[in-house]
Design an enzyme around this catalytic site. Structure first.
Site, PDB file in Angstrom:
ATOM      1  N   GLU A 240     -24.330  -7.514 -45.639  1.00  0.00           N
ATOM      2  CA  GLU A 240     -24.719  -8.530 -46.610  1.00  0.00           C
ATOM      3  C   GLU A 240     -25.285  -9.749 -45.884  1.00  0.00           C
ATOM      4  OE1 GLU A 240     -22.284 -11.307 -49.875  1.00  0.00           O
ATOM      5  OE2 GLU A 240     -21.227 -10.199 -48.307  1.00  0.00           O
TER       6      GLU A 240
ATOM      7  N   LYS B 293     -27.114  -8.618 -56.466  1.00  0.00           N
ATOM      8  CA  LYS B 293     -25.695  -8.602 -56.792  1.00  0.00           C
ATOM      9  C   LYS B 293     -25.474  -9.110 -58.208  1.00  0.00           C
ATOM     10  CE  LYS B 293     -21.232 -10.049 -54.855  1.00  0.00           C
ATOM     11  NZ  LYS B 293     -20.570 -10.874 -53.830  1.00  0.00           N
TER      12      LYS B 293
ATOM     13  N   CYS C 251     -20.286  -6.706 -51.224  1.00  0.00           N
ATOM     14  CA  CYS C 251     -19.011  -7.379 -50.984  1.00  0.00           C
ATOM     15  C   CYS C 251     -18.024  -7.183 -52.124  1.00  0.00           C
ATOM     16  CB  CYS C 251     -19.257  -8.857 -50.681  1.00  0.00           C
ATOM     17  SG  CYS C 251     -17.815  -9.695 -49.973  1.00  0.00           S
TER      18      CYS C 251
END
Length: 507
Positions: free
Chosen positions: A264, A327, A382
């Site tokens: 990430e 995301k 994440c």
């Protein structure tokens, strides 16, 4: 007067004991057989709380808060590192923030444990407690966008109820943990019934592990997972960024593979402002070597309010248009600022902490191989792999069959703590729920490859710079959990709670 003081002393002692038992419960989750060990500890917690069931609802709530505080203060202390060590927030304010978060999570635990004081039919208490716990854990995953970290389910990867995840998900594992731990408290009162419940439930859960719902497809993929090990405090330092760009670019172009993944925000800079020619060079490498590359970048999206940033996975495939995944489930305060809390974010130094959300129905990443069928991977970034229901729903609704899970993570925010191990267990639970192998590319660890049963196939040491090269087999098929989601366990829990209310009113 003496009796009142004695009662207060007993309550204080019991609350303190429950605090330490809660902390112990969080600590053993880190052990190899933590999921097994947690069950007798929970049983002791229920026993202590049940001893107080004749006391006021207020006291019972306080006992639940004490247990929850011990559990979450120890389990989430690493957030202090991101606030103080990385963000530069004052130590007292950082400590207060961790305590308030732990208290907020403990409120959910305490609310669920009130069923011990309210239930009057003892033979239903365990089921009502388990149903309450499931409903509260579900609420914990949705209220204020949710923060279901440190549930009982992820420890069950090393516990007796792991095989249940493929059928009914992590919440079903939670239900069984709570119910069976309660039945352990009842062994002295009704040994035959409780022992039968415990032994048969554990045995059936273990037998469930013999069922598989996914199967290998095609030839294994060659994989390279890159771990940069760059300190978070240097993440936005211009010279450090140049070094980071250079490392990841050289690591990618150092060797071809079917799939190469960076962590990430490996390139912590807006995509349009990346060094000239960088993406072109990487696309040229992809075309020439037939390598698919996933990059962690800062994306940009436009709307009527102007340009907004996103936390993005950018995919480069041989002679194909770029892929992007933005995301969707953002971290409160870290990636978006809840209304009224800008003052809190301004108290520590975190650039670009207000991202735009990606859509929930984004397509999987297609891994293209010459002369072979494409392999499709569902990406999470994440914190997103905390939400098993959301991932299962994405896979179920996907226009392409999903064969592989990919998680791109940067846990440098949390230093040398148990946070990476906690998130690894969450990824392992997601593999169990979906029956799919998983790849984890992280900045500081734990970079790893998981089989469809969640077991670690290979991993890099934490806080080292390197590349994990391996072969991994893609899988096809869907589990009952992907098909049904949380509906069965939530439906069962609702029915039990309704039954409990009806039975209570008849007394």
């Amino acid at each position: 007067m003496i009796d009142l003081q004695s009662a207060r002393l007993r309550n204080s002692t019991n609350a303190l004991l429950l605090f330490f038992l809660g902390a112990l419960l969080a600590a053993v989750a880190e052990l190899p057989y933590g999921g097994w060990i947690q069950i007798p500890i929970l049983s002791l917690i229920w026993w202590r709380m049940d001893q107080q069931s004749s006391h006021s609802i207020k006291n019972q709530f306080i006992f639940g808060m004490s247990f929850g505080l011990g559990y979450f203060v120890l389990g989430l202390w690493w957030i202090y590192i991101s606030l103080h060590d990385i963000g530069g927030m004052h130590a007292a304010l950082s400590g207060l923030a961790v305590f308030l978060l732990a208290a907020g999570m403990a409120f959910f635990f305490s609310s669920a444990s009130l069923s011990l004081a309210l239930a009057k039919r003892k033979h239903l208490t365990g089921l009502i407690l388990a149903a309450s716990w499931v409903m509260i854990e579900y609420l914990r995953s949705v209220v204020l966008t949710g923060f279901p970290w440190m549930g009982f389910a992820e420890a069950q990867f090393n516990g007796p109820f792991a095989p249940v995840a493929a059928f009914f998900g992590g919440l079903a594992c939670t239900f069984l943990v709570v119910w069976i731990s309660w039945e352990m408290t009842q062994l002295r009162k009704n040994i035959f019934f409780s022992a039968t419940c415990i032994i048969s439930t554990v045995a059936l859960a273990q037998l469930a592990g013999f069922w598989t719902f996914t199967k290998p497809i095609g030839e294994p993929l060659s994989i390279r997972l890159i771990q940069g090990n760059f300190e978070q405090s240097l993440k936005f330092n211009p010279k450090a960024i140049e070094e980071q760009f250079s490392f990841y670019t050289n690591a990618i172009e150092g060797q071809s593979a079917d799939l190469i993944i960076t962590p990430e925000t490996a390139y912590p800079w807006p995509q349009s402002n990346l060094p000239a020619g960088l993406l072109g060079s990487l696309q040229h490498f992809s075309n020439n070597t037939s390598s698919n590359v996933l990059l962690g970048v800062i994306g940009e999206t436009g709307n009527s309010a102007g340009v907004q940033y996103t936390n993005r996975a950018l995919g480069l495939s041989p002679n194909a248009p770029n892929y992007q995944y933005d995301k969707s489930h953002l971290v409160p305060f870290g990636e978006f600022i809840p209304p009224g809390f800008h003052w809190f974010v301004n108290a520590f130094n975190v650039p670009m902490s207000d991202f735009a959300r990606g859509k929930q129905d984004q397509a999987p990443f297609s891994i293209i191989r010459s002369g072979k069928d494409a392999v499709h991977a569902a990406i999470t970034i994440c914190y997103e792999d905390v939400f098993g229901g959301e991932l299962a729903s994405r896979i179920h609704r996907s226009s392409q069959p999903v064969n592989l899970l990919i998680n791109m993570t940067n846990l440098a925010w949390f230093g040398e703590s148990q946070a990476p191990a906690q998130q690894l267990r969450l990824s392992q639970l997601r593999s169990l729920e979906t029956g799919l192998p998983a790849l984890r590319a992280t900045n500081t660890g734990i970079t790893a490859a998981l089989g469809p049963d969640g077991k670690v196939l290979s991993q890099l040491d934490e806080f080292t710079q390197g590349v994990l090269s391996l072969k991994i087999q893609a899988y096809s098929g869907i589990t009952p959990y992907v098909l049904w989601g949380n509906a069965p366990i939530l439906g069962l829990s609702c029915l039990l709670l309704i039954l409990g209310l009806i039975r209570q009113k008849r007394i």
